[in-house]
Design a protein around this motif. Structure first.
Motif, PDB file in Angstrom:
ATOM      1  N   VAL A  27     -17.531 -11.005 -26.709  1.00  0.00           N
ATOM      2  CA  VAL A  27     -18.679 -10.091 -26.697  1.00  0.00           C
ATOM      3  C   VAL A  27     -19.508 -10.474 -25.474  1.00  0.00           C
ATOM      4  CG1 VAL A  27     -18.836  -9.526 -29.153  1.00  0.00           C
ATOM      5  CG2 VAL A  27     -19.941 -11.603 -28.295  1.00  0.00           C
ATOM      6  N   TYR A  28     -20.250  -9.499 -24.950  1.00  0.00           N
ATOM      7  CA  TYR A  28     -20.924  -9.709 -23.674  1.00  0.00           C
ATOM      8  C   TYR A  28     -22.360  -9.219 -23.737  1.00  0.00           C
ATOM      9  CZ  TYR A  28     -22.535  -8.258 -19.030  1.00  0.00           C
ATOM     10  OH  TYR A  28     -23.298  -8.045 -17.909  1.00  0.00           O
TER      11      TYR A  28
ATOM     12  N   ARG B 190     -16.036 -15.000 -28.376  1.00  0.00           N
ATOM     13  CA  ARG B 190     -16.547 -15.828 -27.294  1.00  0.00           C
ATOM     14  C   ARG B 190     -17.715 -15.063 -26.655  1.00  0.00           C
ATOM     15  NH1 ARG B 190     -13.981 -20.126 -24.525  1.00  0.00           N
ATOM     16  NH2 ARG B 190     -12.025 -19.998 -25.670  1.00  0.00           N
ATOM     17  N   LEU B 191     -18.861 -15.709 -26.489  1.00  0.00           N
ATOM     18  CA  LEU B 191     -20.018 -15.028 -25.894  1.00  0.00           C
ATOM     19  C   LEU B 191     -19.962 -15.212 -24.373  1.00  0.00           C
ATOM     20  CD1 LEU B 191     -22.767 -13.559 -26.171  1.00  0.00           C
ATOM     21  CD2 LEU B 191     -23.837 -15.805 -26.373  1.00  0.00           C
TER      22      LEU B 191
ATOM     23  N   CYS C  65     -20.136 -25.399 -19.168  1.00  0.00           N
ATOM     24  CA  CYS C  65     -19.119 -24.474 -19.676  1.00  0.00           C
ATOM     25  C   CYS C  65     -19.804 -23.452 -20.579  1.00  0.00           C
ATOM     26  CB  CYS C  65     -18.047 -25.245 -20.428  1.00  0.00           C
ATOM     27  SG  CYS C  65     -17.345 -26.576 -19.443  1.00  0.00           S
ATOM     28  N   LEU C  66     -20.495 -22.506 -19.964  1.00  0.00           N
ATOM     29  CA  LEU C  66     -21.366 -21.609 -20.722  1.00  0.00           C
ATOM     30  C   LEU C  66     -20.613 -20.577 -21.561  1.00  0.00           C
ATOM     31  CD1 LEU C  66     -24.232 -21.000 -18.118  1.00  0.00           C
ATOM     32  CD2 LEU C  66     -23.997 -22.808 -19.810  1.00  0.00           C
ATOM     33  N   CYS C  67     -19.333 -20.390 -21.284  1.00  0.00           N
ATOM     34  CA  CYS C  67     -18.566 -19.409 -22.063  1.00  0.00           C
ATOM     35  C   CYS C  67     -17.654 -20.089 -23.073  1.00  0.00           C
ATOM     36  CB  CYS C  67     -17.758 -18.511 -21.144  1.00  0.00           C
ATOM     37  SG  CYS C  67     -18.780 -17.527 -20.053  1.00  0.00           S
ATOM     38  N   GLU C  68     -17.947 -21.343 -23.389  1.00  0.00           N
ATOM     39  CA  GLU C  68     -17.122 -22.054 -24.370  1.00  0.00           C
ATOM     40  C   GLU C  68     -17.745 -22.030 -25.765  1.00  0.00           C
ATOM     41  OE1 GLU C  68     -14.148 -22.864 -24.042  1.00  0.00           O
ATOM     42  OE2 GLU C  68     -13.686 -23.469 -21.984  1.00  0.00           O
ATOM     43  N   GLY C  69     -18.726 -21.171 -25.987  1.00  0.00           N
ATOM     44  CA  GLY C  69     -19.353 -21.091 -27.310  1.00  0.00           C
ATOM     45  C   GLY C  69     -18.876 -19.857 -28.072  1.00  0.00           C
TER      46      GLY C  69
ATOM     47  N   LYS D 298      -8.455 -19.639 -29.561  1.00  0.00           N
ATOM     48  CA  LYS D 298      -8.723 -18.266 -30.002  1.00  0.00           C
ATOM     49  C   LYS D 298      -9.908 -18.322 -30.967  1.00  0.00           C
ATOM     50  CE  LYS D 298      -6.080 -14.602 -32.215  1.00  0.00           C
ATOM     51  NZ  LYS D 298      -6.283 -13.435 -31.405  1.00  0.00           N
ATOM     52  N   PRO D 299     -10.886 -17.447 -30.812  1.00  0.00           N
ATOM     53  CA  PRO D 299     -12.030 -17.487 -31.734  1.00  0.00           C
ATOM     54  C   PRO D 299     -11.567 -17.288 -33.175  1.00  0.00           C
ATOM     55  CG  PRO D 299     -12.424 -15.935 -29.941  1.00  0.00           C
ATOM     56  CD  PRO D 299     -10.997 -16.358 -29.830  1.00  0.00           C
ATOM     57  N   PRO D 300     -12.146 -18.027 -34.111  1.00  0.00           N
ATOM     58  CA  PRO D 300     -11.788 -17.814 -35.521  1.00  0.00           C
ATOM     59  C   PRO D 300     -12.116 -16.381 -35.952  1.00  0.00           C
ATOM     60  CG  PRO D 300     -13.166 -19.774 -35.237  1.00  0.00           C
ATOM     61  CD  PRO D 300     -13.164 -19.061 -33.933  1.00  0.00           C
ATOM     62  N   GLU D 301     -11.523 -15.960 -37.056  1.00  0.00           N
ATOM     63  CA  GLU D 301     -11.721 -14.598 -37.595  1.00  0.00           C
ATOM     64  C   GLU D 301     -13.219 -14.245 -37.666  1.00  0.00           C
ATOM     65  OE1 GLU D 301      -9.158 -12.679 -38.296  1.00  0.00           O
ATOM     66  OE2 GLU D 301     -10.341 -11.008 -39.083  1.00  0.00           O
TER      67      GLU D 301
END
Lengths: 150, 706
Positions: free
Chosen positions: B643-644, B570-571, B685-689, B563-566
């Motif tokens: 976010v996209y 995830r971009l 893994c481009l969506c792992e940032g 889960k992304p930190p506060e």
């Protein structure tokens, strides 16, 4: 009585804006003037699926067009089949037509210094073809309809 | 006098068939080929006219003067540019061998001359963009059927139910395929759409699952569980044509429908309803296995599960399902000749490790991003030059700064492209290719249920001092002493040479712009299915023998995405129907439609951050501090963890006045992801940032300047 209509089957429209570019390239227009337009309302959830429908708008080719009488050079004309068009030879680019139109449909073409608007591509119609936007609509969602009096 | 020319669009890599009208040497009209598309063409297709007229593309060969990327160029003649490249390459090869040269291209049907050039030099290092795109899907397909992703066609039009996991078909814009989807819907077919945000494709869906980012694999496991437990799969098909079903059934035991629903953040009831419908609609159910799935650490397994769901539906080689793509041979005909067929292949091992260090990957184009490691380490051997043909790795792959560090180790970088790519701008030499309307291309076979020969014909002479690819590679080959492998001088020579075994003549293309190799779609009898499956066992494999041989599991235990930190997100990235990644952003008519990208952010998340629609945002990569600036698009139809933005923006080439610094580049924020590869699928893994999003100080409302 107008003879033609462009109808959008919104079920098939995917809002790709192809029609806008098909129109512009057919008329040789640069960025700026736009003769037909796809728009949509913000999405809202319908039975769990975010939905919106696309709408198509070009000139309405009014029964009693306000742009025609205000044209000082009679460049703006309505044909007997209802098509409202600009005679490019006569147009002086004063844009009185745009000011008189409730939707500001006529556009200024910076390349020619004259007004330009949707004319259902009547030159294509005369060759037995359909308007550019309809001919090339990505998903065949746009239809060119010939109206018949019953 | 109006001339009609058959060609193929070049605005994106779909390459829709087109008919072009030419009057007095100028293109006046482009439409979709009436025989295949009934005139239909997308916005990009028509904007080809604006590309042709645009001067903001390389106008003649250029040799770099200042430092790399400084933008100081010397315009030179073709002879001078080609001599320069050949001299440099000759010196490099004399010192470090042919294997020190890498050639990459975007892929597609016209790569033969490029590939042949590298093969003739004697280098094994041919590659393409696919590790940032479809490699996971391709390898997943191979592990199930022994067939690549391009070997499967989808008969969407005749399907009853199409299931798309983030496969945004209606914005990816294959014109023919988009029409198939709408025809299916018109005929009463269902569309189930799964994504972390809503898209145009999702607008047409009958069911929409907004899932937590990174949980696609969980959802596929839950569906597999539901289908197997409800026994609604095609048992006869599974018994006759597959192996390893029991292993799958045992594996999915813990992954219940309720578990999947909770993991993905959707309703279990809806998921059950969906699974029930699958039982009713099969076999004419298609689970699209994904296209660009270089996204998460388990994307290979997610795609593999989607393939397995197709198998459970029993949809292979039937109308309304998946049809194995056929070629010339299947039509009882001889295929075309390719230049590469006559050139000995290099015996050297590939520098990216594919085929020896990574024996489970398809050797074909290897994995581009792995060359960057080799450039810097000098292992397994030194790399000295890179030629990119129609490929912009600095836009395509993550973290251009890290890429440039690796590129700086090379002695020669050459870009062959129609436009200024970010890579071209960083190159030593730009050899400008003529745009698609200005060039001929080699003939190509388009495999499918109805295979055909296709070609791209020049519509008009080049406006600028540019050349076609087939000419450029022949010229380079001659200068490198391997011109004998290029038995042509003109495109007519090449076409005739390619077509010779087929019995087809160039004139046969004049009618329709293509030559069909069969009258009717070829759907083979079910009985013959084992002969079409190319796995080691000859069956469709739930447990892949090839992966097992390398000690790799065919199913991976699920692990929940972090889960992304506060304050972080995830971009995720995607595309729009009016541009093709980076390469059309500067087109005048497309720029008018989409001058910049925005950052989609969930409404609740935005409220927490005090962000309103249209606010300027600083988007900061969490591990490096690299930041981008973009305006907010606040919507409830994106998952709060994501976010996209649309990919391709934030370009840095001053000569592209419209695209220059317009919008935000996602790949610059993907720091640390260049080496983050799915070890089984080979995709990045481009969506792992993660990125931090802050309301920017740019939003100030006062200015006290005089």
């Amino acid at each position: 009585m107008n003879s033609y209509l462009i109808y959008l089957n919104s079920k098939r429209c995917i809002g790709c804006h192809g029609c806008e570019v098909h129109c512009k390239t057919n008329k040789g227009l640069p960025p700026g003037p736009i003769l037909c337009e796809i728009s949509h309302e913000p999405m809202r959830s319908v039975r769990g699926v975010p939905k919106t429908e696309f709408q198509f708008r070009s000139c309405y080719h009014c029964e009693d067009p306000q742009c025609v009488p205000v044209c000082p050079t009679s460049a703006m004309q309505k044909r007997t089949d209802g098509i409202v068009f600009v005679d490019q030879e006569k147009c002086i680019g004063c844009m009185a037509c745009q000011n008189s139109c409730p939707w500001s449909i006529p556009q200024f073409n910076p390349l020619t210094g004259k007004a330009i608007k949707c004319d259902y591509c009547y030159e294509r119609l005369e060759r037995g073809l359909k308007p550019a936007c309809v001919t090339k609509c990505t998903t065949h969602a746009l239809k060119f309809v010939r109206l018949v009096e019953v | 006098m109006v001339k009609s020319i058959w060609s193929m669009c070049g605005m994106c890599t779909v390459r829709c068939p087109i008919r072009v009208e030419v009057e007095d040497g100028a293109v006046t009209w482009i439409e979709g080929n009436p025989h295949l598309l009934d005139g239909a063409l997308c916005a990009k297709g028509s904007a080809g006219l604006a590309l042709l007229a645009d001067n903001e593309r390389p106008q003649q060969p250029l040799i770099r003067q200042g430092g790399r990327g400084a933008g100081r160029w010397q315009a030179v003649s073709w002879d001078a540019a080609l001599d320069y490249v050949a001299e440099k390459l000759t010196a490099i090869i004399a010192k470090d061998g042919a294997r020190s040269t890498i050639l990459s291209c975007r892929g597609g049907p016209f790569i033969d001359p490029a590939k042949a050039f590298l093969q003739a030099l004697g280098s094994p290092n041919f590659t393409d963009h696919d590790s940032a795109c479809g490699r996971n899907v391709h390898h997943a397909s191979q592990s199930v059927y022994g067939l690549g992703r391009a070997d499967m066609a989808y008969d969407i039009k005749n399907a009853k139910h199409l299931v798309l996991f983030g496969r945004n078909l209606l914005e990816a814009m294959k014109v023919g395929e988009a029409n198939q989807v709408l025809d299916m819907l018109d005929a009463g077919g269902k569309l189930t759409y799964v994504d972390v945000r809503q898209t145009v494709t999702g607008l047409k869906a009958s069911r929409f699952f907004l899932v937590r980012p990174g949980t696609d694999y969980a959802l596929t496991l839950g569906i597999l569980h539901g289908v197997i437990k409800a026994e609604t799969y095609d048992k006869e098909f599974v018994n006759r044509f597959t192996t390893g079903f029991d292993d799958l059934a045992a594996f999915i035991e813990p992954y219940t429908v309720e578990w999947a629903a909770q993991e993905c953040g959707i309703k279990a009831k809806s998921l059950y309803e969906f699974i029930h419908e699958l039982g009713q609609d099969r076999p004419r159910v298609i689970f699209h296995p994904g296209w660009m799935l270089a996204r998460y650490h388990d994307s290979f397994y997610a795609s593999r599960s989607l393939h397995l769901l197709n198998v459970l539906m029993g949809n292979v080689e039937i109308k309304g399902g998946q049809i194995i793509a056929k070629g010339a041979k299947d039509c009882g005909r001889k295929g075309i000749r390719n230049l590469v067929d006559g050139i000995p292949k290099s015996e050297e091992k590939r520098a990216d490790g594919v085929g020896w260090k990574y024996p489970h990957f398809d050797k074909g184009p290897g994995l581009f991003h792995l060359f960057y490691e080799s450039m810097q380490s000098g292992e397994p051997y030194p790399l000295k030059s890179l030629i990119c043909y129609r490929h912009d790795p600095l836009t395509c792959f993550p973290d251009p700064t890290a890429q440039k560090r690796a590129l700086d180790t090379l002695d020669l970088i050459v870009s062959i492209d129609t436009h200024y790519s970010e890579f071209g701008w960083y190159s030593d030499v730009i050899l400008p290719e003529s745009v698609y309307l200005e060039r001929d291309c080699p003939i190509s076979v388009q495999k499918g249920p109805k295979p055909r020969l296709v070609y791209r014909q020049q519509a008009v002479k080049p406006r600028l001092d540019t050349k076609p690819g087939w000419w450029i590679f022949k010229q380079l080959a001659e200068r490198m002493g391997v011109g004998n492998y290029f038995p042509y001088n003109t495109i007519e020579d090449l076409w005739a040479w390619q077509l010779e075994p087929t019995g087809v003549k160039t004139a046969d293309f004049e009618d329709k712009g293509f030559v069909e190799l069969t009258d009717k779609p070829l759907i083979h009898d079910r009985e013959t299915l084992p002969s079409l499956i190319k796995t080691p066992s000859g069956s469709i494999e739930f447990i892949s023998a090839k992966l097992a041989k390398e000690g790799i599991d065919s199913f991976k235990p699920y692990s929940s995405p972090i889960k992304p930190p506060e304050g972080m997100f995830r971009l995720v990235v995607g595309r729009s129907a009016v541009n093709s990644h980076g390469h059309t952003i500067n087109n005048p008519l497309l720029h008018e439609l989409l001058p910049t990208n925005t950052l989609w952010i969930n409404k609740r998340a935005a409220t927490k951050l005090g962000v309103n629609e249209g606010d300027w945002l600083d988007v900061i990569a969490h591990d490096s501090g690299v930041s981008g600036l973009i305006q907010a698009k606040v919507t409830e139809f994106i998952h709060p963890e994501a976010v996209y933005c649309i990919h391709g923006f934030g370009r840095q080439i001053p000569l592209q006045s419209r695209a220059y610094h317009a919008g935000m580049s996602d790949q610059k924020l993907q720091t640390g992801l260049l080496a983050d590869m799915d070890p089984v699928g080979g995709g990045l893994c481009l969506c792992e940032g993660f990125v931090e999003v802050r309301r920017s100080s740019k939003n100030s409302t006062r200015s006290v300047e005089l």
